[in-house]
Design a protein around this motif. Structure first.
Motif, PDB file in Angstrom:
ATOM      1  N   GLY A  17       0.807  -1.227   0.000  1.00 13.84           N
ATOM      2  CA  GLY A  17       0.000   0.000   0.000  1.00 13.84           C
ATOM      3  C   GLY A  17       0.831   1.264   0.000  1.00 13.84           C
ATOM      4  O   GLY A  17       0.386   2.305   0.487  1.00 13.84           O
ATOM      5  N   LEU A  18       2.033   1.194  -0.562  1.00 16.84           N
ATOM      6  CA  LEU A  18       2.901   2.374  -0.577  1.00 16.84           C
ATOM      7  C   LEU A  18       2.806   3.141  -1.896  1.00 16.84           C
ATOM      8  O   LEU A  18       3.267   4.278  -1.980  1.00 16.84           O
ATOM      9  CB  LEU A  18       4.361   1.974  -0.307  1.00 16.84           C
ATOM     10  N   ALA A  19       2.228   2.514  -2.917  1.00 16.86           N
ATOM     11  CA  ALA A  19       2.083   3.218  -4.199  1.00 16.86           C
ATOM     12  C   ALA A  19       0.971   4.260  -4.063  1.00 16.86           C
ATOM     13  O   ALA A  19       0.092   4.155  -3.204  1.00 16.86           O
ATOM     14  CB  ALA A  19       1.787   2.224  -5.313  1.00 16.86           C
ATOM     15  N   GLY A 116      14.290   7.511  -0.326  1.00 17.33           N
ATOM     16  CA  GLY A 116      13.912   6.220  -0.902  1.00 17.33           C
ATOM     17  C   GLY A 116      14.612   5.969  -2.226  1.00 17.33           C
ATOM     18  O   GLY A 116      15.113   4.868  -2.490  1.00 17.33           O
ATOM     19  N   MET A 117      14.669   7.006  -3.054  1.00 15.45           N
ATOM     20  CA  MET A 117      15.317   6.872  -4.370  1.00 15.45           C
ATOM     21  C   MET A 117      16.805   6.606  -4.202  1.00 15.45           C
ATOM     22  O   MET A 117      17.394   5.820  -4.948  1.00 15.45           O
ATOM     23  CB  MET A 117      15.125   8.153  -5.196  1.00 15.45           C
ATOM     24  N   ARG A 172       3.778   6.790   5.703  1.00 12.70           N
ATOM     25  CA  ARG A 172       3.860   5.332   5.504  1.00 12.70           C
ATOM     26  C   ARG A 172       4.972   4.947   4.532  1.00 12.70           C
ATOM     27  O   ARG A 172       5.415   3.810   4.521  1.00 12.70           O
ATOM     28  CB  ARG A 172       2.519   4.778   5.007  1.00 12.70           C
ATOM     29  N   ARG A 173       5.399   5.887   3.724  1.00 11.65           N
ATOM     30  CA  ARG A 173       6.496   5.578   2.790  1.00 11.65           C
ATOM     31  C   ARG A 173       7.790   5.275   3.541  1.00 11.65           C
ATOM     32  O   ARG A 173       8.729   4.749   2.972  1.00 11.65           O
ATOM     33  CB  ARG A 173       6.696   6.733   1.800  1.00 11.65           C
ATOM     34  N   LEU A 174       7.831   5.627   4.840  1.00  7.91           N
ATOM     35  CA  LEU A 174       9.016   5.310   5.659  1.00  7.91           C
ATOM     36  C   LEU A 174       8.883   3.952   6.347  1.00  7.91           C
ATOM     37  O   LEU A 174       9.747   3.575   7.146  1.00  7.91           O
ATOM     38  CB  LEU A 174       9.216   6.406   6.712  1.00  7.91           C
ATOM     39  N   SER A 175       7.806   3.221   6.039  1.00  9.95           N
ATOM     40  CA  SER A 175       7.578   1.908   6.664  1.00  9.95           C
ATOM     41  C   SER A 175       8.825   1.045   6.586  1.00  9.95           C
ATOM     42  O   SER A 175       9.446   0.935   5.523  1.00  9.95           O
ATOM     43  CB  SER A 175       6.461   1.146   5.950  1.00  9.95           C
ATOM     44  N   ALA A 188       1.526   6.836  16.410  1.00  4.80           N
ATOM     45  CA  ALA A 188       0.116   6.653  16.785  1.00  4.80           C
ATOM     46  C   ALA A 188      -0.807   7.313  15.753  1.00  4.80           C
ATOM     47  O   ALA A 188      -1.895   6.808  15.455  1.00  4.80           O
ATOM     48  CB  ALA A 188      -0.136   7.244  18.174  1.00  4.80           C
ATOM     49  N   TYR A 189      -0.343   8.420  15.206  1.00  5.22           N
ATOM     50  CA  TYR A 189      -1.111   9.146  14.167  1.00  5.22           C
ATOM     51  C   TYR A 189      -1.282   8.258  12.921  1.00  5.22           C
ATOM     52  O   TYR A 189      -2.394   8.113  12.390  1.00  5.22           O
ATOM     53  CB  TYR A 189      -0.339  10.423  13.850  1.00  5.22           C
ATOM     54  N   VAL A 190      -0.184   7.641  12.490  1.00  5.92           N
ATOM     55  CA  VAL A 190      -0.258   6.753  11.326  1.00  5.92           C
ATOM     56  C   VAL A 190      -1.182   5.577  11.649  1.00  5.92           C
ATOM     57  O   VAL A 190      -2.039   5.203  10.839  1.00  5.92           O
ATOM     58  CB  VAL A 190       1.155   6.261  10.908  1.00  5.92           C
ATOM     59  N   ALA A 191      -1.040   5.025  12.852  1.00  8.58           N
ATOM     60  CA  ALA A 191      -1.880   3.874  13.244  1.00  8.58           C
ATOM     61  C   ALA A 191      -3.359   4.271  13.264  1.00  8.58           C
ATOM     62  O   ALA A 191      -4.232   3.479  12.871  1.00  8.58           O
ATOM     63  CB  ALA A 191      -1.453   3.358  14.610  1.00  8.58           C
ATOM     64  N   ARG A 192      -3.645   5.514  13.703  1.00 13.60           N
ATOM     65  CA  ARG A 192      -5.046   5.988  13.703  1.00 13.60           C
ATOM     66  C   ARG A 192      -5.595   6.041  12.278  1.00 13.60           C
ATOM     67  O   ARG A 192      -6.734   5.695  12.026  1.00 13.60           O
ATOM     68  CB  ARG A 192      -5.124   7.391  14.316  1.00 13.60           C
ATOM     69  N   GLY A 193      -4.756   6.513  11.366  1.00 16.18           N
ATOM     70  CA  GLY A 193      -5.183   6.546   9.963  1.00 16.18           C
ATOM     71  C   GLY A 193      -5.434   5.140   9.442  1.00 16.18           C
ATOM     72  O   GLY A 193      -6.465   4.854   8.816  1.00 16.18           O
ATOM     73  N   GLU A 194      -4.494   4.251   9.735  1.00 18.75           N
ATOM     74  CA  GLU A 194      -4.605   2.873   9.223  1.00 18.75           C
ATOM     75  C   GLU A 194      -5.789   2.124   9.841  1.00 18.75           C
ATOM     76  O   GLU A 194      -6.256   1.142   9.263  1.00 18.75           O
ATOM     77  CB  GLU A 194      -3.310   2.108   9.537  1.00 18.75           C
TER      78      GLU A 194
END
Ligand SMILES: N[C@@H](CCC(=O)N[C@@H](CS)C(=O)NCC(=O)O)C(=O)O
Length: 217
Positions: A17-19, A116-117, A172-175, A188-194
């Motif tokens: 789910g990173l795209a 990332g690149m 999430r791109r830093l997963s 926690a913010y990312v987890a709330r979104g997910e």
């Protein structure tokens, strides 16, 4: 009218789910808009038919009737403008939510993408480690700043908005890097979104593209 979006036929992230189709799917799910997906290969993305949809030969795109859009931010904004739920009604709150959309894509995402690149494309270069350290510093600067601003709040500015949707997908791109986890409030913010049901529907849909493809074994 049911819009059609494009996504990778075989996403390099193997369904994590990173795209960037993920953010469009999530926005459509948040507002309850059904959508079709046209899967494209890397070769198809560079062909004239797809370049008419997307001048840079990338995903995602969005087509509904006579409208064709590219750029994930523009597509999410379009969806948010035409449906309730992703942008506040109050004019000033709406403007601030839009500012967070730009901040996600224009201020936070670029150093993350650069990092990332560099990992993907420059790892064999003699200067790789030195440059990577520099890029990681830039990412950390943004994470520190974002963490400070978010503080103990659930979302960036009041209720969940398209600004949060984009910011969560950007973080999430830093997963897997462990960087976001250094900031418990961002984690926690990312987890709330997910945890949002719309996110989960979008995630499952893009993941199914990977798991349903026999070529992925
Ligand atoms: N700024 C664009 C970036 C689009 C982009 O980089 N898409 C990637 C997938 S996430 C892609 O199509 N990469 C394949 C390529 O560039 O050939 C957006 O937000 O939509």
């Amino acid at each position: 009218m049911i819009p059609t979006i494009t996504a990778f036929e075989r996403s390099p992230d193997r369904g994590r789910g990173l795209a960037r189709d993920m953010r469009v799917r999530w926005a459509l799910e948040e507002v309850g808009q059904p959508y079709h997906v046209r899967l494209v290969s890397f070769a198809e993305m560079k062909e004239p038919a797809h370049r008419r949809r997307h001048p840079f030969g990338q995903i995602p795109t969005y087509e509904a009737g006579e409208l064709t859009l590219f750029e994930s931010g523009a597509i999410v904004f379009h969806v948010a403008e035409r449906h309730r739920g992703l942008l506040p009604e109050d004019v000033n709150a709406r403007a601030r939510a839009i500012a967070w959309m730009f901040a996600a894509l224009n201020t936070v995402e670029p150093p993350i993408v650069e990092r990332g690149m560099a990992i993907l494309l420059d790892h064999a270069r003699s200067w790789h480690q030195e440059r990577l350290a520099l890029l990681e510093d830039r990412v950390r600067t943004r994470l520190v700043e974002l963490s400070r601003r978010l503080g103990e709040a659930d979302w960036l500015d009041g209720a969940f908005s398209a600004g949060d949707l984009l910011m969560v997908t950007v973080l999430r791109r830093l997963s897997g890097s462990g960087e976001v986890e250094k900031y418990p409030n961002l984690s926690a913010y990312v987890a709330r979104g997910e945890a949002r049901p719309a996110y989960q529907r979008a995630f499952d849909a893009q993941r199914a593209v990977f798991t349903d493809n026999p070529a992925n074994g």
